[in-house]
Scaffold this motif. Structure first.
Motif, short mmCIF file in Angstrom:
data_model
loop_
_atom_site.label_atom_id
_atom_site.label_comp_id
_atom_site.label_asym_id
_atom_site.label_seq_id
_atom_site.Cartn_x
_atom_site.Cartn_y
_atom_site.Cartn_z
N ALA A 27 -17.06 -34.93 2.72
CA ALA A 27 -17.03 -34.28 2.76
C ALA A 27 -17.49 -33.76 4.96
CB ALA A 27 -17.95 -33.29 2.19
N ILE A 28 -18.27 -35.03 4.92
CA ILE A 28 -18.95 -34.86 6.55
C ILE A 28 -17.18 -35.53 7.39
CG2 ILE A 28 -19.88 -36.65 7.57
CD1 ILE A 28 -21.96 -36.35 6.36
N VAL A 29 -16.26 -36.58 6.84
CA VAL A 29 -14.91 -36.48 7.23
C VAL A 29 -13.76 -35.68 8.39
CG1 VAL A 29 -13.18 -38.65 7.00
CG2 VAL A 29 -15.34 -39.35 7.00
N GLN A 30 -14.52 -34.99 6.81
CA GLN A 30 -13.40 -33.61 6.85
C GLN A 30 -13.37 -33.04 7.49
OE1 GLN A 30 -12.30 -31.49 2.62
NE2 GLN A 30 -12.08 -30.14 4.04
N LEU A 31 -14.73 -33.02 8.02
CA LEU A 31 -15.33 -31.71 9.15
C LEU A 31 -14.41 -31.67 10.47
CD1 LEU A 31 -18.99 -31.42 8.41
CD2 LEU A 31 -17.19 -30.33 7.54
N TYR A 32 -14.16 -33.27 10.95
CA TYR A 32 -13.72 -33.30 11.97
C TYR A 32 -12.66 -32.69 12.47
CZ TYR A 32 -9.59 -36.26 11.53
OH TYR A 32 -8.05 -36.56 11.25
N ALA A 33 -11.77 -32.81 11.48
CA ALA A 33 -10.54 -31.57 10.96
C ALA A 33 -10.91 -30.29 11.82
CB ALA A 33 -9.58 -31.33 9.70
N GLU A 65 0.95 -33.35 7.65
CA GLU A 65 0.82 -34.67 7.60
C GLU A 65 -0.80 -35.75 8.22
OE1 GLU A 65 5.05 -36.67 9.18
OE2 GLU A 65 2.87 -37.09 10.88
N HIS A 66 -1.45 -34.87 8.70
CA HIS A 66 -2.80 -35.45 8.67
C HIS A 66 -3.84 -34.60 7.65
CE1 HIS A 66 -6.26 -37.34 9.80
NE2 HIS A 66 -6.85 -36.58 10.71
N LEU A 67 -4.55 -33.14 8.64
CA LEU A 67 -4.78 -32.79 7.19
C LEU A 67 -4.87 -32.80 5.63
CD1 LEU A 67 -7.29 -30.56 6.68
CD2 LEU A 67 -6.17 -28.84 8.10
N PHE A 68 -3.08 -32.40 5.59
CA PHE A 68 -2.28 -31.94 4.29
C PHE A 68 -2.26 -33.30 3.31
CE2 PHE A 68 -2.47 -27.45 5.42
CZ PHE A 68 -3.68 -27.10 4.96
N ALA A 69 -2.27 -34.58 4.24
CA ALA A 69 -1.84 -35.05 3.60
C ALA A 69 -2.20 -36.02 3.50
CB ALA A 69 -0.95 -35.87 3.53
N ASP A 70 -2.85 -36.51 4.29
CA ASP A 70 -4.34 -37.98 5.37
C ASP A 70 -5.58 -37.67 4.74
OD1 ASP A 70 -2.48 -39.97 5.59
OD2 ASP A 70 -3.08 -38.75 7.92
N ILE A 71 -6.14 -36.02 4.53
CA ILE A 71 -7.18 -35.99 4.43
C ILE A 71 -7.36 -35.59 2.61
CG2 ILE A 71 -9.12 -34.41 4.44
CD1 ILE A 71 -8.66 -34.50 7.35
N PHE A 72 -6.60 -33.65 2.65
CA PHE A 72 -6.66 -33.59 1.15
C PHE A 72 -5.97 -34.01 -0.06
CE2 PHE A 72 -8.36 -29.88 2.90
CZ PHE A 72 -8.01 -28.37 2.52
N GLU A 73 -5.04 -35.04 0.37
CA GLU A 73 -4.75 -36.08 -0.59
C GLU A 73 -5.73 -36.63 -1.09
OE1 GLU A 73 -0.16 -37.37 -1.00
OE2 GLU A 73 -0.86 -38.16 0.60
N ARG A 74 -6.66 -36.95 -0.42
CA ARG A 74 -7.68 -38.70 -1.36
C ARG A 74 -7.97 -37.36 -1.99
NH1 ARG A 74 -9.42 -42.33 2.54
NH2 ARG A 74 -11.22 -41.88 2.14
N LEU A 80 -12.78 -35.52 -3.50
CA LEU A 80 -13.29 -34.22 -3.50
C LEU A 80 -11.65 -33.47 -4.25
CD1 LEU A 80 -15.34 -33.66 0.06
CD2 LEU A 80 -16.09 -34.21 -2.70
N SER A 81 -12.22 -32.69 -4.67
CA SER A 81 -11.14 -31.95 -5.73
C SER A 81 -11.42 -31.36 -4.58
CB SER A 81 -11.65 -30.62 -6.88
OG SER A 81 -12.91 -29.50 -5.99
N TYR A 82 -9.25 -29.70 -4.37
CA TYR A 82 -9.29 -28.82 -3.99
C TYR A 82 -10.15 -28.08 -3.69
CZ TYR A 82 -4.41 -30.70 -4.01
OH TYR A 82 -3.43 -31.89 -4.40
N ALA A 83 -11.47 -27.43 -5.05
CA ALA A 83 -12.06 -26.33 -4.39
C ALA A 83 -13.24 -27.18 -4.14
CB ALA A 83 -11.91 -26.36 -5.96
N ASP A 84 -13.24 -28.52 -3.78
CA ASP A 84 -14.56 -28.83 -3.16
C ASP A 84 -14.47 -29.18 -1.50
OD1 ASP A 84 -15.72 -29.94 -5.02
OD2 ASP A 84 -15.20 -31.61 -5.20
N ARG A 85 -13.05 -28.96 -1.40
CA ARG A 85 -12.81 -28.75 -0.03
C ARG A 85 -12.05 -27.46 0.79
NH1 ARG A 85 -11.22 -33.65 1.61
NH2 ARG A 85 -11.09 -35.21 0.67
N GLU A 86 -11.92 -27.30 -0.01
CA GLU A 86 -11.91 -25.65 0.64
C GLU A 86 -13.43 -24.83 0.89
OE1 GLU A 86 -9.38 -24.01 1.76
OE2 GLU A 86 -8.58 -25.76 1.52
N LEU A 87 -14.59 -25.25 -0.03
CA LEU A 87 -15.49 -24.80 -0.66
C LEU A 87 -16.61 -25.84 0.98
CD1 LEU A 87 -17.55 -24.68 -3.45
CD2 LEU A 87 -17.72 -22.67 -1.68
N VAL A 88 -16.00 -26.73 1.46
CA VAL A 88 -16.59 -27.58 2.36
C VAL A 88 -15.19 -26.81 3.95
CG1 VAL A 88 -16.00 -29.38 4.37
CG2 VAL A 88 -16.01 -29.45 1.38
#
Length: 240
Positions: free
Chosen positions: A72-78, A157-166, A169-177
């Motif tokens: 979650a904290i790593v995703q925040l940088y985007a 390429e980066h946000l939705f592939a490199d990050i969201f593809e991991r 966390l689920s898509y719902a988790d990532r959207e809450l973040v």
């Protein structure tokens, strides 16, 4: 005294706001795990490292793994930049070191599954974005994507592939973040509107998003919560 009460609430999941954690009429509430992700994300984005320590401690106590919090904290940088994300990670490692010194070993949790695909990152990111929004990514580029096509490529390429593809966390988790960050930094209402719509697309309910606003009021403040409430009401009205 107020800070002490907030700290205890973050650790044990107590409610400081009826909108945040009460049982709703529709019976739909965010899980404790989701609530902790919202608190961590919003406090990291805001740079409130003192309260972030407390929120991280509470998340670990409630069962979140090291990798879930780190993800979650790593995703925040985007969304709010490297400085906030790195300070969040530094705060997190400090909490882990302090807990280790007290003899506590925290669960590492799932690692991200390696991606093996013949498709380009752009195509993979495009497919993920289409899944999130429920709309095809076709037609000529407009707005910022037409003006600066480079950022549209970076986004897919980066946000939705490199990050969201991991898959930690689920898509719902990532959207809450994401909505926690956007609400906390303020001034990005069009993006917040888009991501609140995505929240509904990935299975979060109106009641859960109302609860999310209450959590922002609790962790960040009334000003940010009120602004998010206005945008959320607009989103819900537009979907009726």
């Amino acid at each position: 005294m107020k800070k002490l009460i907030i700290a205890l609430a973050m650790i044990f999941g107590l409610s400081l706001n009826n909108n945040a954690t009460e049982e709703r009429k529709d019976g739909e509430t965010l899980t404790l795990r989701q609530q902790k992700l919202v608190a961590i994300s919003s406090l990291t984005a805001k740079g409130d490292l003192g309260q972030l320590k407390t929120a991280i401690e509470g998340a670990l106590v409630s069962g979140l793994t090291v990798n879930e919090i780190k993800e979650a904290i790593v995703q925040l940088y985007a969304y709010c930049g490297f400085p906030r994300s790195i300070r969040g990670l530094q705060t997190f490692t400090g909490v882990l070191d302090a807990r280790k010194a007290r003899g506590i070993t925290d669960k590492r949790g799932q690692e991200a599954t390696p991606v093996h695909s013949n498709r380009s990152k752009y195509d993979r990111g495009k497919a993920i974005l289409e899944k999130l929004t429920g709309a095809p990514e076709t037609g000529p580029k407009t707005g910022y994507a037409a003006f600066a096509p480079e950022i549209e490529v970076f986004l897919k390429e980066h946000l939705f592939a490199d990050i969201f593809e991991r898959d930690v966390l689920s898509y719902a988790d990532r959207e809450l973040v994401t909505v926690a960050v956007l609400t906390s930094i303020g001034g990005v209402e069009p993006m917040l509107r888009s991501h609140l719509n995505i929240c509904l697309n990935v299975g979060l309910s109106p009641g859960q998003l109302q609860q999310f606003v209450g959590l922002i009021n609790q962790s960040i403040g009334k000003k940010e919560a009120d602004a998010a409430h206005i945008v959320l009401n607009e989103v819900l009205k537009s979907r009726k």
